[in-house]
Each structure stands twice: as structure tokens, then as C-alpha cells.
Design a protein around this motif. Structure first.
Motif, mmCIF file in Angstrom:
data_model
loop_
_atom_site.group_PDB
_atom_site.id
_atom_site.type_symbol
_atom_site.label_atom_id
_atom_site.label_comp_id
_atom_site.label_asym_id
_atom_site.label_seq_id
_atom_site.Cartn_x
_atom_site.Cartn_y
_atom_site.Cartn_z
ATOM 1 N N PHE A 8 0.827 -1.202 0.000
ATOM 2 C CA PHE A 8 0.000 0.000 0.000
ATOM 3 C C PHE A 8 0.862 1.252 0.000
ATOM 4 O O PHE A 8 0.588 2.217 -0.731
ATOM 5 N N GLU A 9 1.890 1.259 0.810
ATOM 6 C CA GLU A 9 2.765 2.428 0.872
ATOM 7 C C GLU A 9 3.501 2.633 -0.448
ATOM 8 O O GLU A 9 3.768 3.770 -0.863
ATOM 9 N N GLY A 10 3.847 1.539 -1.133
ATOM 10 C CA GLY A 10 4.481 1.670 -2.445
ATOM 11 C C GLY A 10 3.536 2.319 -3.447
ATOM 12 O O GLY A 10 3.943 3.208 -4.223
ATOM 13 N N TYR A 11 2.294 1.889 -3.446
ATOM 14 C CA TYR A 11 1.288 2.525 -4.308
ATOM 15 C C TYR A 11 1.106 4.012 -3.936
ATOM 16 O O TYR A 11 0.918 4.868 -4.812
ATOM 17 N N GLU A 12 1.175 4.286 -2.639
ATOM 18 C CA GLU A 12 1.052 5.677 -2.192
ATOM 19 C C GLU A 12 2.146 6.544 -2.790
ATOM 20 O O GLU A 12 1.886 7.665 -3.260
ATOM 21 N N MET B 216 -4.857 0.425 -4.585
ATOM 22 C CA MET B 216 -4.790 0.819 -3.176
ATOM 23 C C MET B 216 -6.074 0.433 -2.448
ATOM 24 O O MET B 216 -6.040 -0.015 -1.293
ATOM 25 N N ASP B 217 -7.210 0.591 -3.118
ATOM 26 C CA ASP B 217 -8.492 0.236 -2.510
ATOM 27 C C ASP B 217 -8.557 -1.264 -2.238
ATOM 28 O O ASP B 217 -9.055 -1.706 -1.188
ATOM 29 N N LEU B 218 -8.045 -2.067 -3.178
ATOM 30 C CA LEU B 218 -8.023 -3.513 -2.970
ATOM 31 C C LEU B 218 -7.119 -3.881 -1.797
ATOM 32 O O LEU B 218 -7.441 -4.784 -1.014
ATOM 33 N N GLU B 219 -5.980 -3.189 -1.677
ATOM 34 C CA GLU B 219 -5.073 -3.459 -0.564
ATOM 35 C C GLU B 219 -5.735 -3.128 0.778
ATOM 36 O O GLU B 219 -5.564 -3.847 1.763
ATOM 37 N N VAL B 220 -6.489 -2.045 0.826
ATOM 38 C CA VAL B 220 -7.149 -1.663 2.072
ATOM 39 C C VAL B 220 -8.164 -2.722 2.486
ATOM 40 O O VAL B 220 -8.323 -3.026 3.680
ATOM 41 N N ARG B 221 -8.872 -3.299 1.525
ATOM 42 C CA ARG B 221 -9.856 -4.329 1.848
ATOM 43 C C ARG B 221 -9.224 -5.568 2.460
ATOM 44 O O ARG B 221 -9.887 -6.321 3.198
ATOM 45 N N GLU B 222 -7.928 -5.805 2.162
ATOM 46 C CA GLU B 222 -7.233 -6.981 2.702
ATOM 47 C C GLU B 222 -6.637 -6.724 4.080
ATOM 48 O O GLU B 222 -6.195 -7.654 4.746
#
Length: 221
Positions: free
Chosen positions: A5-9, A55-61
Motif C-alpha cells: 500500500f505504501e508503495g502505491y502511495e 490501493m483500494d483492494l489493498e485496504v480491503r485486505e
């Protein structure tokens, strides 16, 4: 998971910074460069949308107990994305107007004149509307003042009427008192006259008695 997630950020931050810079440069570029820049920004915006989806998919996990912080960051990024798209639309509208004016020439200038005329008429209508509202407000205030004056006059009339009634009652009481006093004075006058007459009669009787008793004996024979 959080490292992805941080990489996507980081990628999203770099990409949005580039998009912001390019959108700001669009109005100052020559027509040919503007066209290329608009196409480039459209491509980068699409990439930013894909990053947001990842990022949204990562947050769901992420586990629920840790998801709140990342959800808040996602809302912030989505708001930033919406602002970029809005700014880009404005930039494209300005670019489209400029291209149209170049293609139409005088016709484009005529369109600008029509737009300016329309804006001027709109401003006039707004000014007229404000004047009407002000006039209506003055009329309402005037009506309120008139209503208050009528109410005050009505109260004053009631006070005057009550004062007249009191004066009428006082006059009637004075008339009654005058009649009573007149009757009393008459009775007093009658009683005083009777007393004087009685006193005179008594005095005359006493005088006559003394006269008779003082006469000599020969005068009576």
C-alpha cells in the motif's frame, strides 16, 4: 500488505504531482504543444485511477482493527483525484474555446461577444432582482409601520373615549351634587326664615305685654 500500500502511495504522490504541474502549464502552451499535453495528462489520470483501485483492494485486505487509518488516507486520495479531474476539465474547456476561436475566427469572436453580452444581461437581471427585493422589503416595513400607527391610533381613540365617559360621569355627578346642595340650601333657608319669624313674634308679644302692664290704672277704666 501495508508495504504494498505504501508503495502505491508513493507512486500516486509522484504521479499526481506531475499531473498538477502539467495542468497548470496547459493554458500557457502553444496550440500544438497544448494538444499533446492534454493527451499526456489524460493518460496519466488513467494511471492514477488504476493506482487508486489497487490501493483500494489493498485496504480491503487489511484487518479491520487496522483498516480505519488506511480508509481515511484513501478518502483523502480520492478527494485529491477528484480535484485533479475538475482542474483538468477546466483546462480542457479553456483549450477547446481557444481552438474554436482559432478555427472560427470572427465567428469565435462573435461567440465571445455573445457570451459577454449574456453575462452582462445576467448581471443586470441580478441587479434588478436585488432592487426588487429591496423595494419589497421597504414595502413590507412601510406596511408594518402603518399597521403600528393604526394600532396606536386605535389605542388613543379608546383612551379618548374612556376620558369622555369619565367626564360625562363626572358632569352627571356634579349635576346631582348641585341639586342636592340646592335642596339643602332651600331647607336651611326655610328653617332660618321660620326661626326669624318665630323670634319676631316672640319679641313682639313680649313688648306688648310690657306695654299693658306699664299703663296706669285710670287708663284702663
Amino acid at each position: 500488505m501495508s508495504s504494498d500500500f505504501e508503495g502505491y502511495e508513493q507512486d500516486f504522490a509522484v504521479l499526481t504531482a506531475e499531473i498538477t504541474s502539467k495542468i497548470a502549464r496547459v493554458p500557457r502552451l502553444p496550440p500544438d504543444e497544448k494538444k499533446q499535453m492534454v493527451a499526456n495528462v489524460e493518460k496519466q489520470l488513467e494511471e492514477a485511477r488504476e493506482l487508486l483501485e489497487q490501493m483500494d483492494l489493498e485496504v480491503r485486505e487489511i484487518p479491520p482493527q487496522s483498516r480505519g487509518m488506511y480508509s481515511n488516507r484513501m478518502r483523502s486520495y480520492k478527494q485529491e483525484m477528484g480535484k485533479l479531474e475538475t482542474d483538468f476539465k477546466r483546462s480542457r474547456i479553456a483549450y477547446s474555446d481557444e481552438v474554436r476561436n482559432e478555427l472560427l475566427g470572427d465567428a469565435g469572436n462573435s461567440s465571445e461577444n455573445q457570451r459577454a453580452h449574456l453575462l452582462d444581461n445576467t448581471e443586470r437581471l441580478e441587479r434588478s432582482s436585488r432592487r426588487l427585493e429591496a423595494g419589497y422589503q421597504i414595502a413590507v416595513e412601510t406596511e408594518q409601520i402603518g399597521q403600528e400607527m393604526l394600532e396606536n391610533l386605535s389605542h388613543d381613540r379608546e383612551k379618548i373615549q374612556r376620558a369622555r365617559d369619565r367626564l360625562r360621569d363626572a358632569d352627571a355627578n356634579l349635576g346631582k351634587s348641585s341639586r342636592i346642595l340646592t335642596g339643602m340650601l332651600r331647607r336651611l333657608g326655610t328653617q332660618a326664615g321660620l326661626a326669624v319669624a318665630k323670634h319676631r313674634c316672640k319679641f313682639q308679644y313680649s313688648g306688648a305685654k310690657r306695654t299693658v302692664s306699664s299703663r296706669p290704672a285710670w287708663a284702663t277704666e
